[in-house]
Design an enzyme around this catalytic site. Structure first.
Site, mmCIF file in Angstrom:
data_model
loop_
_atom_site.group_PDB
_atom_site.id
_atom_site.type_symbol
_atom_site.label_atom_id
_atom_site.label_comp_id
_atom_site.label_asym_id
_atom_site.label_seq_id
_atom_site.Cartn_x
_atom_site.Cartn_y
_atom_site.Cartn_z
ATOM 1 C CB ALA A 183 51.867 36.673 42.782
ATOM 2 C CD GLU B 14 41.245 39.891 48.565
ATOM 3 O OE1 GLU B 14 40.025 39.798 48.826
ATOM 4 O OE2 GLU B 14 41.860 39.069 47.887
ATOM 5 C CG HIS C 177 46.670 34.130 43.652
ATOM 6 N ND1 HIS C 177 45.362 34.508 43.858
ATOM 7 C CD2 HIS C 177 47.210 35.118 42.901
ATOM 8 C CE1 HIS C 177 45.130 35.656 43.239
ATOM 9 N NE2 HIS C 177 46.230 36.044 42.652
ATOM 10 N NE ARG D 15 45.273 38.878 35.751
ATOM 11 C CZ ARG D 15 46.346 39.418 36.294
ATOM 12 N NH1 ARG D 15 46.215 40.196 37.373
ATOM 13 N NH2 ARG D 15 47.541 39.211 35.793
ATOM 14 N NE ARG E 214 47.095 36.197 37.728
ATOM 15 C CZ ARG E 214 48.403 36.424 37.960
ATOM 16 N NH1 ARG E 214 48.814 36.674 39.176
ATOM 17 N NH2 ARG E 214 49.268 36.401 36.984
ATOM 18 N NE ARG F 137 52.797 43.043 36.448
ATOM 19 C CZ ARG F 137 52.167 42.448 37.450
ATOM 20 N NH1 ARG F 137 51.939 43.129 38.563
ATOM 21 N NH2 ARG F 137 51.768 41.199 37.385
ATOM 22 C CG ASN G 60 47.500 45.014 45.594
ATOM 23 O OD1 ASN G 60 47.584 43.818 45.332
ATOM 24 N ND2 ASN G 60 47.398 45.965 44.671
ATOM 25 C CG HIS H 99 43.249 41.856 44.159
ATOM 26 N ND1 HIS H 99 44.535 41.405 44.232
ATOM 27 C CD2 HIS H 99 42.545 41.137 45.053
ATOM 28 C CE1 HIS H 99 44.602 40.419 45.115
ATOM 29 N NE2 HIS H 99 43.415 40.236 45.635
ATOM 30 C CG LEU H 100 46.210 47.779 41.191
ATOM 31 C CD1 LEU H 100 47.622 47.748 40.628
ATOM 32 C CD2 LEU H 100 45.758 49.216 41.415
ATOM 33 C CB SER H 101 43.345 43.524 37.364
ATOM 34 O OG SER H 101 43.882 42.416 38.060
ATOM 35 C CG ASP I 237 48.679 30.600 59.397
ATOM 36 O OD1 ASP I 237 47.511 30.381 59.037
ATOM 37 O OD2 ASP I 237 49.504 29.697 59.567
ATOM 38 C CE1 TYR J 298 47.418 44.932 36.929
ATOM 39 C CE2 TYR J 298 49.097 44.592 35.245
ATOM 40 C CZ TYR J 298 48.217 44.077 36.184
ATOM 41 O OH TYR J 298 48.139 42.729 36.373
ATOM 42 N N PRO K 106 54.479 41.577 45.869
ATOM 43 C CG PRO K 106 54.429 39.352 45.203
ATOM 44 C CD PRO K 106 53.975 40.280 46.286
ATOM 45 C CG ASN K 107 56.197 41.179 40.266
ATOM 46 O OD1 ASN K 107 57.373 41.369 39.958
ATOM 47 N ND2 ASN K 107 55.700 39.974 40.454
#
Lengths: 146, 146, 146, 146, 146, 146, 146, 146, 146, 146, 146, 146
Positions: C78, C99, C81, C108, C112, C19, C75, C101-103, C88, C24, C11-12
């Site tokens: 949200a 896995e 978390h 944070r 998270r 954003r 990626n 993640h950009l940040s 599953d 980012y 999402p996002n």
């Protein structure tokens, strides 16, 4: 080829006999070493007996024990409660590991309830004072003979 | 004036290759050092590659990196989870800091979920085994060129 | 028969580039897709690259990856978390799961720190920004060749 | 026989003056030492002033202080929050122990709320910056005269 | 160019008027929509009024609001307590965000005390039943005029 | 125009000297006031020295200090651990705020580990008994001169 | 017989307009009182509008409201998070109780997440600044007419 | 007018029979549906049997069941542990709700101990594998006849 | 010289008899005072019987009791659960302290499980309603005679 | 040789039928025993059906079941939530163990959420009232036939 | 007058030798009893050696030991983790109490980390299997001779 | 038909008078029984007075009290803190239940803060020593007469 028993002692144990003698007794670490040496030598093994205040040094000594000891007895003192590095080093060992404490930590502060040594140990002896060293050596010698 | 890349390795990593090879593989830390040295020298930088079992020594080395490194790659081993001193030292750095782990700590014990290195790092790479060192060096070299 | 690499985005992430660009960067998800496509096609594999704001859709795509992908890069944004369903689905896979993640989530919010993707992943890469996609694809291609 | 005041400083304090000067000021540890030396010598005592990045070394120095100091001032830095070994060593002392911090830890990260030095200290001074050393020495000299 | 007010409604709110009327009253979501439309149109704005049971759909609608709304009123229902994805989407907005609840969650189950919408909102209105929509629209119109 | 130093004392401190004298000593709050007055007047400042058992009164006095004090010394007693109102009032101040405790709360009950004064204070002094007032006044006078 | 609306304000609200104006605006509590008085008198009711820094005084005023108010609006400030006494007093009321906050506590410190007023309130309004008073009065007047 | 039994299946259950067959067996969801259909039709009722990976879709289906089902059997899979939206939807029902799990969640990961379905269910059946569907249908038919 | 029994009553107890009479009965605090006065005077003691909504006032009254009471009975109402100041004042007393509650707090809200009065009390009586005052007085008179 | 089914019932179940009949119904444990006996004997097995209020007795009976039962159905009542001894005894069994509850504990007090029986059980049935015994017996007979 | 050593064994220990022999070995409790009897009788003491599955019975036996034993060795099994009654009974003893466990509980389930026996014991021995009984008896005999 | 008062005593109370007499006094349980018997018989009731170390036995006795007692006084000792079975049995009673403790558990260990008896009791009396029995009987007789 002779076999070796390792006994490692953590921070502040060099003060044994002078530190709160009403709790820990008046026996010094040197006297304990002498008593352990006799038992070990009578069984035909060599003894490595060390004390250090430094976490990293204890980690290195456990690594040496993993290379050459028949068994390890460790009284990790306060590092029992904070050292994951020691935990990882103990996990390197396939030999018996006996955790030792002079007093009974279950009756002490909450922060002594966290224990990183016990989950990496085969067995543990707590609260017998200096006699605990004798018990641990005797038990270790039996486990080694098996 | 030449530039320097620091790679610091924490407790028990000197045992790589012999410690649980079914998990960590048979590559030793010396072989990893060799591979990193090639990559770094090809890019025209110097390499400082160290391992220590002692928390205080790692703190001192991070301080040196803060003085003279272009970037720092750190696999802090178990100190990742217990050392606020290391956290504070890493905070001294304005250069890129890459956290590195051979395995994936997220799939391990609860006490490995506490992490004092990550919040002081720019980025992290976990679970790629020895290949992670190569990835970290490659990324660090790119970050340094920017 | 050609092989396929899956890259799934949660999402996002469709907002990337617009954003909070100060955090980012200004690279868009389309540009990232282009860069990944080149790397993947140069290695002779096919690429499936998708983004969805819907948890259920991501679960279904992971299921498809479990059927036909050589490896999966995810990626999960949200949903990392909160989604046990994603956890599953990822557990259905025997192929490598990376896995991404950009940040660096370790720096944070507290909420998270809960992570359902990591324990189901082979490895993870965090905090390298858009460059992390390139690193993940490169690593995935190596893992697939093994 | 002359009396001795111990001042021990923990990890990263050797960087004082260069580390985040906007927070900690530009005074260095050497300048602080000079100022303390003057106050102590004016009172007819000797000063032992040390800094170490290593937990075990600090433990050993506290043990020496227990043998020969009139009072101990300790700024344990990050070990304040993680070292039970230091806590145990401080418990060996019957002399006054003054805990010292340059900044006010109550206004910092959650992991700095754990404190193993304070429960083993007589008193503490926080947040006065370098002036805190002067305050601690002055107070220690008064306590010693009693 | 006309301005737009977004009102988004989360899961189960399509049941309003039939679900536990003794608690929520007999007003339906359509009637609420009608009332809001009048207020908004009287102020010369457009209204987007939507309900969805799907988390991902709400995320997408918040993203649209971030592009084109003057302000957003959101009654996220149960997603209030679990959706970090919604939280991230709301963080994309620089316009005013008003959180709305029909009942007073503070008097309900413990699991409704976790709230991911509130920290991303400008303001909130709870427990006024259907009248809360009117209050939120009136306040939003004032905030927009500023 | 003369400057003013505020010293505020919280609940039960009016009992000083009679309350557990074996812990707190036999010095009374009046004697402390006398000693502080001398130091403050010698420095050419005015002293406001008050004690109250009421939380609201202390809040009002902190508000007055925010209006007219050069610095504030506050021994908030038990309200240290329960009063967010006091915390908010202290946050109104741009002048130096020194937190003071006669004993060392770190060695006391768990419910004294919560502290709402410290995060709103510049610095703190604990465990020096009545001498702590003298230390705090001396330090406050230095901070004011800066 | 005329009806009365109570508006009670807790600790530090007497500082409104001067306290952190960049957050709370420059409107004073007196100006708010004036605005509320107009609305209330236009509706033919009496207004009781009070502020106190003392918990016990607020408890007593809530008890009076329970005797004679048509409705109560309460901005309990910091006592919102600590006062069970206030909670108990509010529970005495069968009239509508509206909780009011100028800012949005959900985006503030952890210790402001505990709330004893909300579970005893009918409804709540947060984060609209001074405009929240107007909204609360308007809503209260509607609830009273029902 | 005929009556209807609803059986709803959550995320990943479409993979039954192929997902970890050593744990869940080789029976597919289609075979289970067939078996349930027989039992339900023999009792003269209609069967609605659905699977979805989307939380929002399951919420909508529970809403339909609230309108027209005689009883509901729900195996919510991973949403059991995260979906308050599902919880709210189930609370709309006055008909019997039977929670169903193939395995015994009590013997699985900690994050499966949170359960939002159970508190909204009449009864539950866990750990009987595919046979659990038959047991649930038989029990539901009895409850409906009452 | 006559002896004195103190009975102190906390916030909202002035509402006894009118506050939720179905729970607390219709007896008022004045009637209770009358009944206590008879018992106390029959035993030849003086009675001090007070109620206050203010924490600081109760602290002051406990301090007076510490000076001149033979024993103290205290129903601290909601301050039982929040006041460490009251706890500290009660600790000043060497005389018997009896904690009293009309209802049984163990069967009430979680926030009433915190209790700062009980650890500073000799004994406690809960759940007997107004009869508890009579029991407490009778017991106090016996304890005083010993 | 005949086979035996064990049904064990824990504390307070001897009161079934008289204890809160509005919740548990009016069926007694004797009637349940009769119904189970019929089903079991029809299948050619023996039934052992017992109730005890004593933890140790239940432990001993589980041990007997481990020696001679084909399967065990256990409604451990309150010991479900407190008995690790029962957990250990159940772990002795290699036969199927079915946990049974009349009501749905998920909708009850927090202290009933701890469960030591479930992790040692094969399966569980909750909330079907007395009908649960019939369901459990039927399922157990099927499991035994496999 | 002869002296007596008590050895008490808790729930499920009667199954020793048959319960998970791969973990606990094939030695039975009867064989252990025989071995202990020899050691004790050789030292001229009497032995009381008992096992019970019932908490209350163990409490009564500890009370008898408090009356007549020279020392007590207790392997409380699962009651170690749940019995405060046993804790209270052990607190009655002024004689040495040795806690004994066959395995090392530190390496087991979380619920075995709660321990009510250890804080009431003088010392403890864990993880040596049946050999632990011999060690405990030997140590107890030494402690008794002192 | 005569009425009966039940007084039940839990584990270790048979040791009263010999167990830590400096805390609990020298009065034995037999003497207490005698004193209670007099009071009860003077009021024309029968007394059942029992002590047991076994949880199950106490459960059974509470069940008998539920059948035939006018009221129950229970000093459950350590089972207060661990027995949900006792809690369930007490819930069977519609008669008054008075919880009794000799000492004040609020001033004792953390594990004594959990209480399963209090929420099932009408009222409680703690910390009056043996006099508490007399108070409880007197109060019970009054409650029964009502």
């Amino acid at each position: 080829m002779s076999k070796t028993l390792y006994i490692l002692n953590g921070p502040n144990l060099n003060r044994l006999g002078t530190r709160q003698p009403e709790i820990y007794g008046t026996v010094t670490l040197d006297e304990i070493k002498g008593c352990c040496a006799e038992l070990v030598s009578a069984a035909g093994l060599d003894l490595v007996f060390r004390q250090s205040n430094a976490e990293g040094e204890l980690v290195s000594q456990v690594q040496q024990a993993a290379d050459s000891a028949s068994a390890l007895i460790i009284n990790a003192g306060a590092y029992t409660h904070t050292s994951i590095a020691l935990h990882d080093a103990l996990k390197l060992m396939s030999q018996p590991v006996i955790e030792l404490h002079l007093s009974n930590p279950a009756a002490r502060e909450v922060f002594r309830q966290t224990n990183y040594v016990a989950p990496a140990a085969t067995a543990s002896i707590c609260g017998f004072g200096a006699m605990g060293y004798e018990m641990a050596v005797t038990a270790a010698l039996k486990l080694v003979k098996i």
